[in-house]
Design an enzyme around this catalytic site. Structure first.
Site, short mmCIF file in Angstrom:
data_model
loop_
_atom_site.label_atom_id
_atom_site.label_comp_id
_atom_site.label_asym_id
_atom_site.label_seq_id
_atom_site.Cartn_x
_atom_site.Cartn_y
_atom_site.Cartn_z
N GLU A 138 0.83 -1.20 0.00
CA GLU A 138 0.00 0.00 0.00
C GLU A 138 0.87 1.25 0.00
O GLU A 138 0.48 2.27 -0.55
CB GLU A 138 -0.94 0.01 1.21
CG GLU A 138 -2.06 -0.99 1.15
CD GLU A 138 -3.08 -0.71 0.06
OE1 GLU A 138 -3.22 0.46 -0.37
OE2 GLU A 138 -3.74 -1.67 -0.36
N ASP A 175 -5.43 7.88 -5.40
CA ASP A 175 -4.76 6.66 -5.85
C ASP A 175 -4.85 6.53 -7.37
O ASP A 175 -5.33 7.44 -8.05
CB ASP A 175 -5.32 5.42 -5.11
CG ASP A 175 -6.72 5.04 -5.53
OD1 ASP A 175 -7.29 5.61 -6.49
OD2 ASP A 175 -7.28 4.14 -4.87
#
Length: 154
Positions: A27, A36
């Protein structure tokens, strides 16, 4: 199927630290909110379910540990067979953390785990390699690592 409290406690103790160890590097961590790869507002270790503000390192780590434990509980609700398979549970938690519990619970991975085909389930991780309609090399790499973890002890 209700998992006995002592078994649940053991499963969580055995799998959550392993899941945290695999989720965190894949992550990555950003103390400040960002978008993201598909444009979702995210902070810390890929967290999307919290207030989007700056967090300290300690807050990010605490948030990750709490989230992974929550995901582990939810994965076990979908796949109670994993209560006795900590490496496979940790890998499944990492997958669910990335794709969402709903997608995990509807996946072939879950169905194969439920059927007792642990290796077959592990081999299905590689199918989850796309974001925004495109194959993403980072997801290919993550799924390879999750698959290796999933195959541990089989």
């Amino acid at each position: 199927m209700k998992i006995p409290a002592n078994v649940l406690k053991w499963a969580m103790a055995a799998s959550v630290p392993v899941a945290v160890a695999i989720v965190a590097p894949w992550e990555g961590k950003s103390n400040d909110p960002y978008r993201d790869i598909v444009g979702v507002r995210t902070v810390c270790y890929g967290e999307t379910r919290v207030e989007m503000r700056r967090y300290t390192d300690a807050e990010c780590l605490a948030m990750l540990n709490k989230a992974v434990a929550e995901f582990a509980n939810q994965v076990l609700q979908c796949t109670p067979r994993l209560q006795y398979h900590p490496y496979q549970l940790a890998a499944a938690v990492s997958l669910a953390y990335n794709i969402g519990v709903g997608a995990y619970c509807r996946s072939t991975v879950d169905r194969l785990f439920d059927a007792g085909d642990l290796k077959g389930a592990c081999d299905q991780f590689a199918r989850w390699r796309m974001a925004g309609g495109m194959v993403v090399q980072g997801l290919v790499n993550r799924r390879k690592a999750e698959t290796e973890l999933c195959l541990t002890g089989l």
